[in-house]
Design a protein around this motif. Structure first.
Motif, PDB file in Angstrom:
ATOM      1  N   GLU A 175       0.800  -1.215   0.000  1.00 19.55           N
ATOM      2  CA  GLU A 175       0.000   0.000   0.000  1.00 19.55           C
ATOM      3  C   GLU A 175       0.837   1.271   0.000  1.00 19.55           C
ATOM      4  O   GLU A 175       0.304   2.368  -0.099  1.00 19.55           O
ATOM      5  CB  GLU A 175      -0.941   0.009   1.213  1.00 19.55           C
ATOM      6  N   HIS A 229      -0.375   7.131  -2.335  1.00 13.67           N
ATOM      7  CA  HIS A 229      -1.295   6.157  -1.747  1.00 13.67           C
ATOM      8  C   HIS A 229      -2.750   6.549  -1.994  1.00 13.67           C
ATOM      9  O   HIS A 229      -3.576   5.710  -2.386  1.00 13.67           O
ATOM     10  CB  HIS A 229      -1.026   6.048  -0.242  1.00 13.67           C
ATOM     11  N   GLU A 230      -3.063   7.821  -1.780  1.00 18.21           N
ATOM     12  CA  GLU A 230      -4.438   8.281  -2.000  1.00 18.21           C
ATOM     13  C   GLU A 230      -4.856   8.120  -3.458  1.00 18.21           C
ATOM     14  O   GLU A 230      -5.987   7.716  -3.746  1.00 18.21           O
ATOM     15  CB  GLU A 230      -4.571   9.747  -1.579  1.00 18.21           C
ATOM     16  N   LYS A 232      -3.726   5.943  -5.550  1.00 19.58           N
ATOM     17  CA  LYS A 232      -3.912   4.511  -5.803  1.00 19.58           C
ATOM     18  C   LYS A 232      -5.249   4.030  -5.265  1.00 19.58           C
ATOM     19  O   LYS A 232      -5.946   3.246  -5.918  1.00 19.58           O
ATOM     20  CB  LYS A 232      -2.766   3.734  -5.146  1.00 19.58           C
ATOM     21  N   GLN A 233      -5.634   4.532  -4.076  1.00 18.41           N
ATOM     22  CA  GLN A 233      -6.908   4.138  -3.499  1.00 18.41           C
ATOM     23  C   GLN A 233      -8.082   4.658  -4.326  1.00 18.41           C
ATOM     24  O   GLN A 233      -9.080   3.966  -4.519  1.00 18.41           O
ATOM     25  CB  GLN A 233      -7.013   4.649  -2.058  1.00 18.41           C
ATOM     26  N   MET A 239     -11.283   3.741  -0.415  1.00 15.47           N
ATOM     27  CA  MET A 239     -10.304   3.344   0.582  1.00 15.47           C
ATOM     28  C   MET A 239     -10.459   1.880   0.943  1.00 15.47           C
ATOM     29  O   MET A 239     -11.579   1.334   0.952  1.00 15.47           O
ATOM     30  CB  MET A 239     -10.474   4.201   1.850  1.00 15.47           C
ATOM     31  N   ASP A 240      -9.313   1.258   1.237  1.00 15.85           N
ATOM     32  CA  ASP A 240      -9.281  -0.149   1.669  1.00 15.85           C
ATOM     33  C   ASP A 240      -9.895  -1.093   0.644  1.00 15.85           C
ATOM     34  O   ASP A 240     -10.357  -2.181   0.980  1.00 15.85           O
ATOM     35  CB  ASP A 240     -10.001  -0.338   3.015  1.00 15.85           C
TER      36      ASP A 240
END
Length: 246
Positions: A175, A229-230, A232-233, A239-240
């Motif tokens: 992640e 990361h954001e 990619k999410q 999220m998650d």
């Protein structure tokens, strides 16, 4: 075939160096990976074993010769060798965990350790070298950088690390978050206590705390990683991995 690293260097005695110790050393003795270091000077043709010359166009320092380097590479990489040829240089693309994982999943690598002002551009192009950097700073040569790259790869090879979960949860994992803080006994040390949640035995709450700490630390220390990361999410739909609300 086991994962194999070949290193081209002016100082072959620097290898395996620290890689002969600890987990990497044990894995080396067990045959999980192999290393061979080759002296670039062995490819020189004059009696002084010269590997460098003055830079074209003038300037300070010396440049490693393309003919000597090409001969050295050819002696190490026979035709059909599928391993990538990597030149460690400050101008290279920054080495990251995704690149490390990709290298660890392959057959190994051939590492060229430069010295002086660098190496002739023509041999880089002719050999299709991958240029990588271990950080935004300059070292005396590529050998310390090669040790860093090899250590990062070797620890991901099957059977090297005792707990596979360690690699999954550490910094720069899948992640892209930095790792959460760690604690161990005693429960209180110098007036500082382990966070209560870690002593609660509530695994779901512990997992949530660790996730929150990873996010907090990443935001504070590496906003570039947090932004990645954001993004990619968002690309994953939320999220998650959960779908975003309509």
């Amino acid at each position: 075939m086991n994962w194999r690293a070949s290193v081209l260097t002016l100082f072959p005695e620097m290898f395996p160096g620290p890689l002969g110790l600890s987990l990497a050393g044990r894995a080396l003795r067990e045959g999980r990976w192999a290393i061979d270091a080759h002296d670039i000077r062995a490819a020189a043709t004059d009696r002084h074993r010269t590997v460098d010359d003055t830079p074209a166009g003038g300037g300070a320092g010396m440049v490693m010769r393309p003919d000597v380097l090409d001969s050295a590479i050819g002696a190490v990489m026979p035709e059909g060798d599928a391993r990538p040829l990597i030149y460690l240089t400050p101008r290279g693309r920054l080495l990251d965990q995704a690149t490390v994982r990709s290298l660890a999943e392959g057959p190994g690598c051939v590492l060229l350790c430069g010295r002086y002002e660098g190496i002739d551009q023509r041999v880089i192009e002719a050999r299709g070298m991958v240029e990588l950097s271990v950080g935004d700073y300059v070292l005396s040569g590529g050998e310390p950088a090669a040790l860093v790259l090899l250590d990062a790869c070797i620890r991901l090879l099957p059977g090297v690390m005792g707990a596979a979960d360690s690699a999954a949860e550490e910094s720069h994992g899948a992640e892209g978050l930095l790792e959460y803080p760690h604690y161990t006994r005693p429960a209180e040390w110098n007036g500082r206590a382990i966070p209560d949640v870690l002593l609660s035995g509530h695994h779901a709450e512990i997992a949530r705390w660790r996730r929150a700490e990873s996010e907090r630390i990443t935001k504070e220390r590496r906003p570039d990683l947090w932004a990645r990361h954001e993004a990619k999410q968002r690309g994953a739909g939320g999220m998650d991995g959960h779908p975003a609300a309509a």
